[in-house]
Design a protein around this motif. Structure first.
Motif, PDB file in Angstrom:
ATOM      1  N   UNK A  62      28.427  83.358   9.990  1.00  0.00           N
ATOM      2  CA  UNK A  62      27.708  84.634   9.953  1.00  0.00           C
ATOM      3  C   UNK A  62      26.760  84.893  11.116  1.00  0.00           C
ATOM      4  N   UNK A  63      26.548  83.910  11.966  1.00  0.00           N
ATOM      5  CA  UNK A  63      25.602  84.075  13.070  1.00  0.00           C
ATOM      6  C   UNK A  63      26.324  83.969  14.405  1.00  0.00           C
ATOM      7  N   UNK A  64      26.659  85.110  15.027  1.00  0.00           N
ATOM      8  CA  UNK A  64      27.424  85.077  16.285  1.00  0.00           C
ATOM      9  C   UNK A  64      26.745  84.285  17.401  1.00  0.00           C
ATOM     10  N   UNK A  65      25.413  84.298  17.474  1.00  0.00           N
ATOM     11  CA  UNK A  65      24.714  83.557  18.520  1.00  0.00           C
ATOM     12  C   UNK A  65      24.868  82.057  18.289  1.00  0.00           C
ATOM     13  N   UNK A  66      24.598  81.605  17.081  1.00  0.00           N
ATOM     14  CA  UNK A  66      24.754  80.182  16.761  1.00  0.00           C
ATOM     15  C   UNK A  66      26.206  79.744  16.911  1.00  0.00           C
ATOM     16  N   UNK A  67      27.123  80.565  16.455  1.00  0.00           N
ATOM     17  CA  UNK A  67      28.549  80.223  16.527  1.00  0.00           C
ATOM     18  C   UNK A  67      29.042  80.134  17.969  1.00  0.00           C
ATOM     19  N   UNK A 102      40.643  76.387  12.935  1.00  0.00           N
ATOM     20  CA  UNK A 102      39.666  77.420  12.594  1.00  0.00           C
ATOM     21  C   UNK A 102      40.280  78.798  12.781  1.00  0.00           C
ATOM     22  N   UNK A 103      39.847  79.730  11.966  1.00  0.00           N
ATOM     23  CA  UNK A 103      40.321  81.108  12.040  1.00  0.00           C
ATOM     24  C   UNK A 103      39.181  81.973  12.575  1.00  0.00           C
ATOM     25  N   UNK A 104      39.230  82.342  13.858  1.00  0.00           N
ATOM     26  CA  UNK A 104      38.159  83.182  14.402  1.00  0.00           C
ATOM     27  C   UNK A 104      38.100  84.539  13.692  1.00  0.00           C
ATOM     28  N   UNK A 105      36.889  84.990  13.413  1.00  0.00           N
ATOM     29  CA  UNK A 105      36.720  86.313  12.821  1.00  0.00           C
ATOM     30  C   UNK A 105      37.348  87.337  13.766  1.00  0.00           C
ATOM     31  N   UNK A 109      27.593  78.852  20.376  1.00  0.00           N
ATOM     32  CA  UNK A 109      27.204  77.554  20.933  1.00  0.00           C
ATOM     33  C   UNK A 109      28.026  76.396  20.362  1.00  0.00           C
ATOM     34  N   UNK A 110      28.967  76.679  19.467  1.00  0.00           N
ATOM     35  CA  UNK A 110      29.797  75.632  18.863  1.00  0.00           C
ATOM     36  C   UNK A 110      31.101  75.487  19.653  1.00  0.00           C
TER      37      UNK A 110
END
Length: 156
Positions: A52-57, A105-108, A59-60
């Protein structure tokens, strides 16, 4: 049993025993949006930032938000309804899963569709147990988002 252009499998309850090895699908493509993921996060109370957090995601290793695995699995109902139908029964239930994996993983914003194969059919009291393996293909992907070995029961 009726197979429509190798896509939709429609069968009557009494014809289920002859389905072992029969494939079905693919379904139509389904895009999963960030809004859907956000709503699922609220409902499931799974608020992992990777979803749910595009900024945090960003960085993964995935670089973007990804769809919850169980949200992906939950799409089996509408997608499989397009390509697999049993008629002439009283009640059908999802009895469970023998195995469930999320290989990629399934990207949004990605599109998925399902294909399947009926692995086995066995007689149970009052009906049949059907075990299809359903695979969620990611458009342009090399690995599936989800592979589910389902157990379905259909009663007279």
């Amino acid at each position: 049993m009726i197979a429509d252009s190798g896509t939709r499998l429609t069968t009557r309850l009494d014809d289920l025993p002859g389905l072992a090895g029969v494939t079905f699908g693919p379904s139509s493509w389904r895009t999963i949006t960030q809004s859907e993921v956000d709503r699922y996060a609220v409902l499931s109370e799974d608020r992992n930032p990777i979803h749910i957090d595009p900024v945090a995601a960003a960085a993964t290793p995935f670089g973007t938000t990804i769809v919850h695995g169980y949200l992906t699995l939950g799409l089996v109902v509408p997608l499989m309804a397009e390509v697999f139908e049993v008629t002439g029964f009283g009640v059908g239930i999802n009895y469970g899963l023998n195995r469930l994996r999320f290989p990629a993983p399934l990207p949004v914003g990605s599109r998925v569709r399902v294909t399947g194969v009926v692995e086995s059919v066995s007689e149970i009291e009052g009906g049949y147990q059907v075990e299809p393996t359903v695979t969620f293909e990611i458009e342009g992907g090399t690995k599936p988002a989800c592979v589910a070995e389902m157990v379905l029961r259909y009663y007279r």
